[in-house]
Write an enzyme that holds these catalytic residues in place. Structure first.
Site, PDB file in Angstrom:
ATOM      1  N   ARG A  90       0.782  -1.239   0.000  1.00 59.92           N
ATOM      2  CA  ARG A  90       0.000   0.000   0.000  1.00 59.92           C
ATOM      3  C   ARG A  90       0.807   1.279   0.000  1.00 59.92           C
ATOM      4  NH1 ARG A  90      -5.107  -0.297   3.923  1.00 59.92           N
ATOM      5  NH2 ARG A  90      -3.518  -0.004   5.494  1.00 59.92           N
ATOM      6  N   ASP A  91       2.117   1.246   0.203  1.00 62.24           N
ATOM      7  CA  ASP A  91       2.865   2.511   0.249  1.00 62.24           C
ATOM      8  C   ASP A  91       4.303   2.309  -0.220  1.00 62.24           C
ATOM      9  OD1 ASP A  91       3.065   5.241   0.626  1.00 62.24           O
ATOM     10  OD2 ASP A  91       3.529   5.090   2.765  1.00 62.24           O
ATOM     11  N   VAL A  92       4.473   1.809  -1.446  1.00 62.91           N
ATOM     12  CA  VAL A  92       5.806   1.612  -2.008  1.00 62.91           C
ATOM     13  C   VAL A  92       6.331   2.975  -2.444  1.00 62.91           C
ATOM     14  CG1 VAL A  92       7.175   0.440  -3.771  1.00 62.91           C
ATOM     15  CG2 VAL A  92       5.180  -0.708  -2.779  1.00 62.91           C
ATOM     16  N   THR A 129       0.972   7.157  -0.226  1.00 60.50           N
ATOM     17  CA  THR A 129       1.586   8.472  -0.373  1.00 60.50           C
ATOM     18  C   THR A 129       1.205   8.995  -1.756  1.00 60.50           C
ATOM     19  OG1 THR A 129       3.398   7.852   1.078  1.00 60.50           O
ATOM     20  CG2 THR A 129       3.780   9.717  -0.403  1.00 60.50           C
TER      21      THR A 129
END
Length: 173
Positions: A90-92, A129
């Site tokens: 979910r937030d690479v 992000t």
């Protein structure tokens, strides 16, 4: 995190337990997670000596092609292990890729924001992000392709240097 908010604490508990299921040499190992009796949520992760890819890019700019390939391969392998375990990161982003030791090998970190795939193979989009967020996240549900989208943007950052603009602070608009 969410002290006193049972919904947030339960979400953290589920996400922390999911993150402990990702076992790969290039994924930062989450050893334990929980909530203290006083309501403080915590994760216990392995310690890496080094810095984030974000710090590396801001310090040196674009990376040589071979180094980009090495880091991208490591991150891709860790994402593959997460996806096989039913976990969406979910937030690479560069801040969640750690470069450990003198060779600065790549490790995918911040699995604390990861979520277990639901019946449709998707998870809630929360935790992304904006600069690394796949377009479909506006629907509120994301999946494997969203992680791959973020990894592609990270590869672009490695080849071109960090973004020339800072992320918008939506709290100040």
């Amino acid at each position: 995190l969410g002290r006193g908010d049972p919904t947030l604490l339960e979400r953290f508990r589920r996400e922390g337990m999911s993150a402990t299921r990702v076992q790969h040499p290039n994924a930062v190992t989450v050893l334990d997670s929980g909530v203290t009796e006083s309501g403080i949520a915590y994760l216990v992760m392995e310690y890496l000596f080094g810095r984030s890819l974000d710090h590396e890019l801001r310090a040196v700019g674009p990376l040589p092609l071979g180094r980009c390939a090495t880091i991208a391969t490591a991150v891709g392998a860790a994402l593959g292990a997460a996806h096989r375990a039913g976990i969406i990161h979910r937030d690479v982003k560069p801040g969640n890729v750690m470069l450990d030791g003198p060779r600065r090998r790549g490790f995918l970190g911040d699995l604390g924001s990861a979520a277990e795939r639901e019946g449709d193979g998707m998870v809630p989009a929360g935790g992304c992000t904006p600069l690394y967020q796949a377009p479909e996240s506006h629907t509120g549900r994301i999946g494997v392709t969203s992680d791959l989208y973020g990894a592609g943007i990270v590869l672009g950052d490695m080849l071109n240097g960090p973004p020339r603009f800072e992320e918008l602070d939506y709290n100040r608009i």
